[in-house]
Motif scaffolding. Structure first.
Motif, PDB file in Angstrom:
ATOM      1  N   ALA A  14      -7.968  -0.024 -44.081  1.00  0.00           N
ATOM      2  CA  ALA A  14      -7.329  -1.326 -44.246  1.00  0.00           C
ATOM      3  C   ALA A  14      -7.148  -2.020 -42.899  1.00  0.00           C
ATOM      4  O   ALA A  14      -7.339  -3.238 -42.787  1.00  0.00           O
ATOM      5  CB  ALA A  14      -5.982  -1.163 -44.942  1.00  0.00           C
ATOM      6  N   ILE A  15      -6.776  -1.247 -41.887  1.00  0.00           N
ATOM      7  CA  ILE A  15      -6.580  -1.824 -40.564  1.00  0.00           C
ATOM      8  C   ILE A  15      -7.861  -2.445 -40.033  1.00  0.00           C
ATOM      9  O   ILE A  15      -7.857  -3.515 -39.420  1.00  0.00           O
ATOM     10  CB  ILE A  15      -6.062  -0.752 -39.593  1.00  0.00           C
ATOM     11  N   LEU A  16      -8.978  -1.760 -40.248  1.00  0.00           N
ATOM     12  CA  LEU A  16     -10.248  -2.316 -39.794  1.00  0.00           C
ATOM     13  C   LEU A  16     -10.492  -3.693 -40.403  1.00  0.00           C
ATOM     14  O   LEU A  16     -10.947  -4.617 -39.731  1.00  0.00           O
ATOM     15  CB  LEU A  16     -11.395  -1.380 -40.168  1.00  0.00           C
ATOM     16  N   TYR A  17     -10.184  -3.821 -41.687  1.00  0.00           N
ATOM     17  CA  TYR A  17     -10.429  -5.082 -42.359  1.00  0.00           C
ATOM     18  C   TYR A  17      -9.475  -6.162 -41.874  1.00  0.00           C
ATOM     19  O   TYR A  17      -9.812  -7.335 -41.817  1.00  0.00           O
ATOM     20  CB  TYR A  17     -10.289  -4.911 -43.877  1.00  0.00           C
ATOM     21  N   LEU A  18      -8.273  -5.766 -41.548  1.00  0.00           N
ATOM     22  CA  LEU A  18      -7.271  -6.749 -41.159  1.00  0.00           C
ATOM     23  C   LEU A  18      -7.398  -7.195 -39.716  1.00  0.00           C
ATOM     24  O   LEU A  18      -7.113  -8.341 -39.387  1.00  0.00           O
ATOM     25  CB  LEU A  18      -5.867  -6.155 -41.379  1.00  0.00           C
ATOM     26  N   TYR A 266       1.900  -0.768 -50.841  1.00  0.00           N
ATOM     27  CA  TYR A 266       0.707  -0.001 -51.188  1.00  0.00           C
ATOM     28  C   TYR A 266      -0.300  -0.848 -51.971  1.00  0.00           C
ATOM     29  O   TYR A 266      -1.507  -0.664 -51.849  1.00  0.00           O
ATOM     30  CB  TYR A 266       1.080   1.248 -51.981  1.00  0.00           C
ATOM     31  N   GLN A 267       0.193  -1.796 -52.774  1.00  0.00           N
ATOM     32  CA  GLN A 267      -0.714  -2.680 -53.491  1.00  0.00           C
ATOM     33  C   GLN A 267      -1.508  -3.540 -52.517  1.00  0.00           C
ATOM     34  O   GLN A 267      -2.733  -3.696 -52.641  1.00  0.00           O
ATOM     35  CB  GLN A 267       0.075  -3.574 -54.447  1.00  0.00           C
ATOM     36  N   THR A 268      -0.836  -4.083 -51.524  1.00  0.00           N
ATOM     37  CA  THR A 268      -1.513  -4.894 -50.519  1.00  0.00           C
ATOM     38  C   THR A 268      -2.505  -4.052 -49.724  1.00  0.00           C
ATOM     39  O   THR A 268      -3.636  -4.477 -49.471  1.00  0.00           O
ATOM     40  CB  THR A 268      -0.489  -5.534 -49.564  1.00  0.00           C
ATOM     41  N   LEU A 269      -2.077  -2.866 -49.343  1.00  0.00           N
ATOM     42  CA  LEU A 269      -2.961  -1.989 -48.586  1.00  0.00           C
ATOM     43  C   LEU A 269      -4.186  -1.621 -49.409  1.00  0.00           C
ATOM     44  O   LEU A 269      -5.311  -1.594 -48.902  1.00  0.00           O
ATOM     45  CB  LEU A 269      -2.202  -0.722 -48.183  1.00  0.00           C
ATOM     46  N   SER A 270      -3.989  -1.389 -50.689  1.00  0.00           N
ATOM     47  CA  SER A 270      -5.105  -1.053 -51.562  1.00  0.00           C
ATOM     48  C   SER A 270      -6.079  -2.218 -51.669  1.00  0.00           C
ATOM     49  O   SER A 270      -7.303  -2.034 -51.648  1.00  0.00           O
ATOM     50  CB  SER A 270      -4.584  -0.679 -52.954  1.00  0.00           C
ATOM     51  N   ASN A 271      -5.557  -3.425 -51.759  1.00  0.00           N
ATOM     52  CA  ASN A 271      -6.426  -4.597 -51.859  1.00  0.00           C
ATOM     53  C   ASN A 271      -7.343  -4.721 -50.652  1.00  0.00           C
ATOM     54  O   ASN A 271      -8.515  -5.084 -50.769  1.00  0.00           O
ATOM     55  CB  ASN A 271      -5.583  -5.863 -52.000  1.00  0.00           C
ATOM     56  N   PHE A 272      -6.823  -4.417 -49.468  1.00  0.00           N
ATOM     57  CA  PHE A 272      -7.606  -4.546 -48.255  1.00  0.00           C
ATOM     58  C   PHE A 272      -8.450  -3.313 -47.961  1.00  0.00           C
ATOM     59  O   PHE A 272      -9.204  -3.289 -47.004  1.00  0.00           O
ATOM     60  CB  PHE A 272      -6.691  -4.839 -47.057  1.00  0.00           C
ATOM     61  N   GLU A 276     -15.469  -4.719 -50.252  1.00  0.00           N
ATOM     62  CA  GLU A 276     -15.864  -6.112 -50.185  1.00  0.00           C
ATOM     63  C   GLU A 276     -14.954  -6.923 -49.269  1.00  0.00           C
ATOM     64  O   GLU A 276     -15.315  -8.004 -48.814  1.00  0.00           O
ATOM     65  CB  GLU A 276     -15.875  -6.739 -51.579  1.00  0.00           C
ATOM     66  N   SER A 277     -13.745  -6.386 -48.980  1.00  0.00           N
ATOM     67  CA  SER A 277     -12.830  -7.124 -48.119  1.00  0.00           C
ATOM     68  C   SER A 277     -13.381  -7.278 -46.710  1.00  0.00           C
ATOM     69  O   SER A 277     -12.999  -8.189 -45.989  1.00  0.00           O
ATOM     70  CB  SER A 277     -11.473  -6.403 -48.064  1.00  0.00           C
ATOM     71  N   LEU A 278     -14.248  -6.367 -46.299  1.00  0.00           N
ATOM     72  CA  LEU A 278     -14.770  -6.400 -44.944  1.00  0.00           C
ATOM     73  C   LEU A 278     -15.506  -7.703 -44.676  1.00  0.00           C
ATOM     74  O   LEU A 278     -15.478  -8.236 -43.569  1.00  0.00           O
ATOM     75  CB  LEU A 278     -15.717  -5.215 -44.715  1.00  0.00           C
ATOM     76  N   PHE A 279     -16.154  -8.269 -45.690  1.00  0.00           N
ATOM     77  CA  PHE A 279     -16.955  -9.466 -45.499  1.00  0.00           C
ATOM     78  C   PHE A 279     -16.286 -10.712 -46.070  1.00  0.00           C
ATOM     79  O   PHE A 279     -16.916 -11.730 -46.304  1.00  0.00           O
ATOM     80  CB  PHE A 279     -18.334  -9.278 -46.128  1.00  0.00           C
ATOM     81  N   GLN A 281     -14.293 -14.061 -46.139  1.00  0.00           N
ATOM     82  CA  GLN A 281     -14.117 -15.145 -45.187  1.00  0.00           C
ATOM     83  C   GLN A 281     -12.655 -15.592 -45.113  1.00  0.00           C
ATOM     84  O   GLN A 281     -12.315 -16.494 -44.371  1.00  0.00           O
ATOM     85  CB  GLN A 281     -15.015 -16.323 -45.570  1.00  0.00           C
ATOM     86  N   VAL A 282     -11.812 -14.991 -45.935  1.00  0.00           N
ATOM     87  CA  VAL A 282     -10.396 -15.329 -45.921  1.00  0.00           C
ATOM     88  C   VAL A 282      -9.689 -14.452 -44.905  1.00  0.00           C
ATOM     89  O   VAL A 282      -9.847 -13.242 -44.904  1.00  0.00           O
ATOM     90  CB  VAL A 282      -9.773 -15.126 -47.320  1.00  0.00           C
ATOM     91  N   GLN A 283      -8.907 -15.048 -44.035  1.00  0.00           N
ATOM     92  CA  GLN A 283      -8.152 -14.285 -43.056  1.00  0.00           C
ATOM     93  C   GLN A 283      -6.833 -13.842 -43.671  1.00  0.00           C
ATOM     94  O   GLN A 283      -5.945 -14.664 -43.936  1.00  0.00           O
ATOM     95  CB  GLN A 283      -7.903 -15.137 -41.810  1.00  0.00           C
ATOM     96  N   PRO A 284      -6.663 -12.550 -43.965  1.00  0.00           N
ATOM     97  CA  PRO A 284      -5.502 -12.116 -44.736  1.00  0.00           C
ATOM     98  C   PRO A 284      -4.218 -12.005 -43.944  1.00  0.00           C
ATOM     99  O   PRO A 284      -3.148 -11.929 -44.512  1.00  0.00           O
ATOM    100  CB  PRO A 284      -5.943 -10.737 -45.237  1.00  0.00           C
ATOM    101  N   GLY A 285      -4.296 -11.936 -42.618  1.00  0.00           N
ATOM    102  CA  GLY A 285      -3.089 -11.746 -41.836  1.00  0.00           C
ATOM    103  C   GLY A 285      -2.717 -10.283 -41.731  1.00  0.00           C
ATOM    104  O   GLY A 285      -3.526  -9.406 -41.956  1.00  0.00           O
ATOM    105  N   PHE A 286      -1.466 -10.005 -41.437  1.00  0.00           N
ATOM    106  CA  PHE A 286      -1.013  -8.648 -41.164  1.00  0.00           C
ATOM    107  C   PHE A 286      -0.129  -8.152 -42.305  1.00  0.00           C
ATOM    108  O   PHE A 286       0.651  -8.906 -42.872  1.00  0.00           O
ATOM    109  CB  PHE A 286      -0.221  -8.634 -39.852  1.00  0.00           C
TER     110      PHE A 286
END
Length: 402
Positions: A14-18, A266-272, A276-279, A281-286
């Motif tokens: 998740a951190i990588l994606y964020l 945990y829901q937010t972490l799971s989403n990220f 597909e989150s890696l690509f 174009q939406v910047q999710p923040g922290f």
């Protein structure tokens, strides 16, 4: 076997994606190298303490660059749990980044708990004060069911039912540990040494066991339902040709009842954590957790101090109960009869055969004797077919039941 309460791998996905620089999809696909710019080293805290009487665990690491292999352990920290603002429970670092309470303890209702961390640099971090959620939920059953997944592959699915008649649990997270039996299909009681002498083969190579711990974040809630009941929650799918269901399989499911705030984290972490989150174009923040720096209010910390109630259930089943008519796992067990290559001398062939036996790439199966003295043929199979230790350990788990 010890159940691992460790999902740092998912945390760091998740951190990588964020925190990676923005990667945009283009119309063409080509190989590229990624090098992280403006990297920020952030403390990652993975801490769930429970109502189990045990040495509780806190895991501390640092975020890592996209091009690096994995997280760096946060070593030498002073870690402690503060109970009701008066009692302090210290933790010891048992190996890099992994801290355990020096005494076994359990969390109880109506008490306040707070996590305190001080790093070797003198940075201090505190969690919010949290309590054990009120809970009376029990796992009603864990059950397997033959199914076909969305890709049309047949296998077995694992599901869980749970119910709280008081309606006070509502937010659930699941982990599991699966253990499976492996039988070397072409194990024989004799072996052949590199000197071409027959010896007894170890029984330890015949039956083995392996275990794996879940990595995915599995959460659900009953907040919008008429009753606090989890029905047929999907845990995992195993295809029929997987080694895990080649013989006998066991799964230990752990159910965590947690707070709404923990569930949201945990829901937010799971989403990220979805690929597909890696690509995107939406910047999710922290992702904001419940741990903050007392030294620098602007410092970001990833993690959540969670206090949860745990129930667990273990089941066993044999392949024959669900998958007996489907293709099973095979490592490729064609018989091997070594023969001289074209132009190879008997001496050279003999050296090559001895080397194959010495390196363990083949295992003796049988000798087919000819009519004439010395005309016998040695037959082998690939090592995974005659030695189960390729896939696991011969040690029988304490809990195993055949």
């Amino acid at each position: 076997m010890k159940m691992l309460n460790n999902h740092n791998h998912t945390y760091h996905k998740a951190i990588l994606y964020l925190l990676s620089c923005c990667l945009l999809l283009s119309s063409c696909v080509e190989e590229f190298d990624v090098e992280t710019e403006d990297f920020e080293s952030i403390l990652v805290v993975n801490a769930t303490i429970t109502n189990e009487l045990k040495r509780q665990e806190v895991l501390l690491t640092r975020t890592f660059r996209f091009e690096e292999n994995g997280p760096a352990a946060e070593q030498g920290a002073i870690v402690k749990i503060i109970e009701d603002e008066t009692t302090t429970i210290p933790f010891d670092e048992i190996f890099p980044g992994s801290y355990e309470s020096i005494i076994p303890f359990t969390v109880v209702p109506n008490k306040n708990y707070q996590l305190s961390i001080e790093t070797v640099e003198g940075r201090v971090y505190l969690s919010k004060i949290v309590q054990l959620p009120p809970v009376t939920s029990n796992i009603e059953r864990v059950f397997p069911m033959r199914m076909t997944n969305n890709d049309g592959v047949e296998g077995v699915g694992l599901f869980v039912d749970s119910f709280d008649e008081t309606g006070s649990s509502k937010f659930y997270r699941y982990q599991f540990e699966e253990t499976y039996k492996i039988v070397a299909r072409f194990w024989v009681p004799v072996d052949l040494t590199p000197s071409l002498e027959f010896v007894e083969r170890s029984e330890n190579q015949r039956i083995c066991f392996n275990n794996r711990v879940s990595e995915d974040i599995l959460i659900t809630d009953t907040n919008t339902l008429n009753e606090d009941r989890v029905s047929g929650f999907f845990l995992r799918f195993i295809q029929a040709e997987d080694i895990r269901v080649s013989e006998r399989y066991s799964i230990l499911v752990r159910q965590f009842v947690q707070s709404q705030e923990a569930n949201g984290f945990y829901q937010t972490l799971s989403n990220f954590s979805q690929s597909e989150s890696l690509f995107s174009q939406v910047q999710p923040g922290f992702i904001s957790g419940n741990i903050t720096s007392q030294t620098n209010p602007n410092e970001r910390v990833l993690g959540f101090f969670n206090v949860a109630s745990v129930k667990e259930e273990r089941i066993f089943f044999d392949r024959e109960e669900f998958l007996n008519d489907l293709p099973r796992f095979s490592p490729g067990c064609d018989r091997i009869i070594p023969r001289p290559n074209t132009g190879e001398t008997p001496e050279s062939f003999d050296r090559r055969l001895r080397e194959l036996i010495r390196t363990g790439s083949i295992k003796f199966l049988e000798e087919i004797r000819g009519n004439e003295p010395g005309s016998g043929v040695l037959v082998f199979v690939p090592r995974p077919c005659g030695d189960c230790t390729v896939f696991g350990s011969s040690a029988v788990p304490d809990f195993w039941v055949d």
